[in-house]
Design a protein around this motif. Structure first.
Motif, PDB file in Angstrom:
ATOM      1  N   ARG A 201       0.833  -1.196   0.000  1.00  0.00           N
ATOM      2  CA  ARG A 201       0.000   0.000   0.000  1.00  0.00           C
ATOM      3  C   ARG A 201       0.872   1.252   0.000  1.00  0.00           C
ATOM      4  NH1 ARG A 201      -3.165   1.530   4.792  1.00  0.00           N
ATOM      5  NH2 ARG A 201      -4.444  -0.313   4.486  1.00  0.00           N
ATOM      6  N   PRO A 206       6.508  11.166   4.517  1.00  0.00           N
ATOM      7  CA  PRO A 206       7.582  11.178   5.510  1.00  0.00           C
ATOM      8  C   PRO A 206       7.609  12.513   6.248  1.00  0.00           C
ATOM      9  CG  PRO A 206       8.483  11.461   3.313  1.00  0.00           C
ATOM     10  CD  PRO A 206       7.023  11.210   3.145  1.00  0.00           C
TER      11      PRO A 206
ATOM     12  N   GLY B 109       5.429  -0.484   7.622  1.00  0.00           N
ATOM     13  CA  GLY B 109       6.032   0.841   7.450  1.00  0.00           C
ATOM     14  C   GLY B 109       5.140   1.863   6.776  1.00  0.00           C
ATOM     15  N   CYS B 110       3.810   1.765   6.967  1.00  0.00           N
ATOM     16  CA  CYS B 110       2.902   2.668   6.243  1.00  0.00           C
ATOM     17  C   CYS B 110       2.767   4.028   6.906  1.00  0.00           C
ATOM     18  CB  CYS B 110       1.529   2.025   6.090  1.00  0.00           C
ATOM     19  SG  CYS B 110       0.643   1.832   7.647  1.00  0.00           S
ATOM     20  N   GLU B 148      16.869   4.423   8.142  1.00  0.00           N
ATOM     21  CA  GLU B 148      16.434   5.547   7.306  1.00  0.00           C
ATOM     22  C   GLU B 148      14.994   5.876   7.703  1.00  0.00           C
ATOM     23  OE1 GLU B 148      17.601   7.547   4.759  1.00  0.00           O
ATOM     24  OE2 GLU B 148      15.566   8.347   4.914  1.00  0.00           O
ATOM     25  N   GLN B 149      14.727   7.134   7.986  1.00  0.00           N
ATOM     26  CA  GLN B 149      13.359   7.473   8.368  1.00  0.00           C
ATOM     27  C   GLN B 149      12.635   8.320   7.322  1.00  0.00           C
ATOM     28  OE1 GLN B 149      12.547  10.388  11.211  1.00  0.00           O
ATOM     29  NE2 GLN B 149      14.632  11.164  11.373  1.00  0.00           N
ATOM     30  N   ASN B 150      13.337   8.776   6.285  1.00  0.00           N
ATOM     31  CA  ASN B 150      12.694   9.626   5.285  1.00  0.00           C
ATOM     32  C   ASN B 150      12.327   8.870   4.014  1.00  0.00           C
ATOM     33  OD1 ASN B 150      12.822  12.078   6.766  1.00  0.00           O
ATOM     34  ND2 ASN B 150      15.021  12.092   6.393  1.00  0.00           N
ATOM     35  N   TYR B 151      12.242   7.542   4.101  1.00  0.00           N
ATOM     36  CA  TYR B 151      11.915   6.753   2.910  1.00  0.00           C
ATOM     37  C   TYR B 151      10.552   7.173   2.367  1.00  0.00           C
ATOM     38  CZ  TYR B 151       8.982   4.061   6.124  1.00  0.00           C
ATOM     39  OH  TYR B 151       8.016   3.713   7.031  1.00  0.00           O
ATOM     40  N   HIS B 152      10.403   7.234   1.047  1.00  0.00           N
ATOM     41  CA  HIS B 152       9.072   7.498   0.484  1.00  0.00           C
ATOM     42  C   HIS B 152       8.891   6.784  -0.852  1.00  0.00           C
ATOM     43  CE1 HIS B 152      11.751  10.866  -0.409  1.00  0.00           C
ATOM     44  NE2 HIS B 152      11.165  10.982  -1.571  1.00  0.00           N
ATOM     45  N   PRO B 153       8.798   5.463  -0.810  1.00  0.00           N
ATOM     46  CA  PRO B 153       8.538   4.719  -2.046  1.00  0.00           C
ATOM     47  C   PRO B 153       7.063   4.810  -2.418  1.00  0.00           C
ATOM     48  CG  PRO B 153       8.606   3.220  -0.211  1.00  0.00           C
ATOM     49  CD  PRO B 153       8.845   4.573   0.362  1.00  0.00           C
ATOM     50  N   LYS B 154       6.718   4.329  -3.612  1.00  0.00           N
ATOM     51  CA  LYS B 154       5.315   4.333  -4.032  1.00  0.00           C
ATOM     52  C   LYS B 154       4.494   3.383  -3.166  1.00  0.00           C
ATOM     53  CE  LYS B 154       5.071   6.739  -8.109  1.00  0.00           C
ATOM     54  NZ  LYS B 154       6.105   7.635  -7.548  1.00  0.00           N
ATOM     55  N   GLN B 155       5.070   2.218  -2.877  1.00  0.00           N
ATOM     56  CA  GLN B 155       4.347   1.198  -2.125  1.00  0.00           C
ATOM     57  C   GLN B 155       5.224   0.659  -1.013  1.00  0.00           C
ATOM     58  OE1 GLN B 155       1.105  -0.525  -3.214  1.00  0.00           O
ATOM     59  NE2 GLN B 155       0.899   1.509  -4.077  1.00  0.00           N
ATOM     60  N   VAL B 156       4.600   0.328   0.113  1.00  0.00           N
ATOM     61  CA  VAL B 156       5.291  -0.380   1.190  1.00  0.00           C
ATOM     62  C   VAL B 156       4.551  -1.686   1.453  1.00  0.00           C
ATOM     63  CG1 VAL B 156       6.352   1.563   2.373  1.00  0.00           C
ATOM     64  CG2 VAL B 156       3.987   0.967   2.873  1.00  0.00           C
TER      65      VAL B 156
END
Lengths: 223, 314
Positions: A201, A206, B109-110, B148-156
């Motif tokens: 999802r 962040p 991780g959402c 890493e706390q700033n990850y921003h992928p399309k999907q987790v």
């Protein structure tokens, strides 16, 4: 003046006046600078959008048969004998690779339960004699509103965890001595029985750092 | 013989008047400029009021005092946000000690917990204050330095990574309480470490002492949009903070001391978060600590003995 060993009586007054005048000038300059705001304020706040309310939703992503009954919603999907004939088990067809051919009436079903096609048969769970019920391998029949019984017949440890509250979602009160104060979600509220693995999802945004990261740091953060 | 009226001493009078004129104008100018230079202080007028300034320490407040204090806070919040809140002073319950368990196998991780927490606990939205930090780490390691706390992928979840949300661990021996010079933070008997926001002096010693980076400081006046303000408040919990004080996770005191689950738990879409009373052998946290294969306390070697446990399923 500083070199003169004995300053005259007028020198003190003159020095005080000079000092006061100087101070006045300093204060006037300060006031001017402050009102004109010459050295500016803190850096302007960056614009952080409010988080989308979809990330605050606590409702489960699937509805079970029991939920539909409770909400008095459309149950036509569960009216098997609207199309199927009674007392006649529906046939199952396999392709050349021994995989089930999904009939076009059920094209929304993905056969993804169990790896290596080990669960490649509708009637492992559905009851061919009565499509309105489900069947456990030992022959017991369970209704669509009592799925944990069925799932637990294969997934024993998970069922045990779920009963203890360690698997799955609970909401309401943490004090379980008060009956009816908490809700325990059922298996099918989270897992699609035909493809139980929980889909990926979109993550919520962040954190927004106070310092805007440089493009180099940003690309390092993205895999 | 009569003396002539004394002639006015024109020279000395003129000298005096010039001097007094100069002095007077200098003083006037100086005071005006001083007032102008102090004008930025006007922005701080609502920073504190007498009632708040004279308020006693939380532990010294009598029930009557507390009633007045809660009424004052309700009034202040209503004045500022236009929403009448319900502020309560919830006390710890007898026979209850809270423990949190987090299933690292389940967490995807959402970051829904992060934002549910912000929404529940009235944190500042700009600049952002978040109690939960979700760390992403590669499989096969538990090296927080590489997280890493700033990850921003399309999907987790992303393949090859696992996620570890970190928030206040509600330690048994909290270093943050030890360093506070004014006793504005302390541990209650149900295990929650709380902060008296009206007693905090903002020295940030506790922030430095916490090995979990769990404490947050209000560098500016918190900014909360009216429509997102949560009116269910607690004195030691989620009432709006002011500039210059610390805040941190308090296990949603306004919910948990009223018997409810924390907000981060109820929003978790995969049921990775578990919360309950460790003194009750039938609670799910007792079951997890008794039955589950592995559980870790983050930075166990610090000797803080957290009430926050991480565990694995398989």
């Amino acid at each position: 003046m500083a070199t003169s060993p004995q300053p005259g009586p007028g020198d003190g007054v003159a020095r005080t006046n000079l000092l006061l005048g100087g101070l006045t000038l300093v204060f006037f300059a300060l006031a001017g600078l402050l009102t004109k705001n010459l050295w500016g304020h803190l850096a302007p706040k960056q614009n952080i959008p409010l988080v989308d309310r979809k990330f605050l939703e606590t409702t489960p992503w699937r509805q079970t048969y029991a939920d539909l009954v409770k909400a008095k919603e459309d149950l036509s999907d569960y009216d098997c004998y609207g199309c199927h004939e009674k007392n006649k088990p529906p046939p199952i067809r396999y392709d050349a690779n021994q995989k089930i051919v999904i009939p076009k009436e059920h094209s929304d079903i993905v056969m993804g339960h169990g790896s290596h096609d080990r669960n490649n048969n509708c009637f492992n769970c559905h009851n061919e004699a009565n499509l309105l019920t489900l069947q456990v391998r030992d022959g017991r029949q369970v209704g669509f509103d009592n799925i944990p019984q069925l799932c637990g017949s294969c997934h024993g440890p998970t069922y045990r965890d779920w009963e203890a509250g360690a698997h799955g979602r609970i909401s309401g009160s943490w004090d379980h001595t008060k009956e009816g104060q908490f809700t325990r979600l059922s298996c099918a509220n989270c897992h699609n029985p035909h493809a139980p693995r929980i889909p990926t999802r979109e993550p919520a945004p962040p954190p927004h750092p106070l310092r805007v990261p440089t493009p180099a740091a940003e690309s390092a953060a993205t895999p | 013989m009569s003396l002539p009226p004394p002639a006015p001493d024109k020279t000395s009078d003129a000298a005096m008047s010039r001097r007094s004129f100069l002095r007077g104008s200098a003083m006037f100018g100086g005071l005006t400029a001083l007032a102008a230079s102090l004008s930025p202080l006007r922005e701080l007028s609502d920073f504190t009021n007498t009632e708040q300034f004279l308020q006693k320490y939380y532990k010294e407040l009598t029930p009557d005092d507390m009633k007045q204090v809660l009424a004052r806070i309700e009034g202040e919040v209503e004045k500022q946000y236009g929403v009448r809140p319900h502020v309560r002073d919830l006390k710890p319950m007898d026979g209850v000690e809270f423990v949190y368990c987090l299933n690292l196998t389940r967490c995807i991780g959402c970051r829904k917990c992060v934002h549910a927490c912000v929404n529940e606990n009235n944190q500042s939205r700009n600049p952002e204050i978040q109690y939960i930090r979700v760390l992403r780490m590669p499989h096969g390691s538990l090296d927080i330095d590489k997280a890493e706390q700033n990850y921003h992928p399309k999907q987790v979840p992303e393949p090859g990574f696992f996620y570890m949300p970190v928030q206040c661990q509600q330690c048994h021996t909290p270093p943050c309480v030890k360093v506070c010079p004014v006793h504005a933070t302390w541990q209650e008997k149900d295990g929650i470490t709380v902060i008296d926001y009206d007693w905090c002096i903002g020295c940030r010693y506790c922030e430095a002492a916490c090995p979990y980076w769990a404490r947050r400081f209000n560098f500016t006046k918190p900014e909360i949009p009216k429509e997102r303000l949560n009116p269910n408040m607690a004195y030691l919990g989620n009432r709006p903070r002011k500039q210059g004080v610390m805040e941190k996770c308090h296990f949603c005191i306004q919910r948990t001391r009223a018997g409810r689950y924390p907000a981060c738990l109820e929003v978790c879409p995969v049921g990775a978060r578990k919360f309950g009373n460790i003194l009750d052998p039938d609670s799910e946290v007792s079951y997890i600590l008794r039955e589950k294969r592995v559980f870790i306390q983050l930075k166990e070697e610090m000797g803080t003995s957290p009430r926050f446990f991480y565990y694995f399923d398989k």
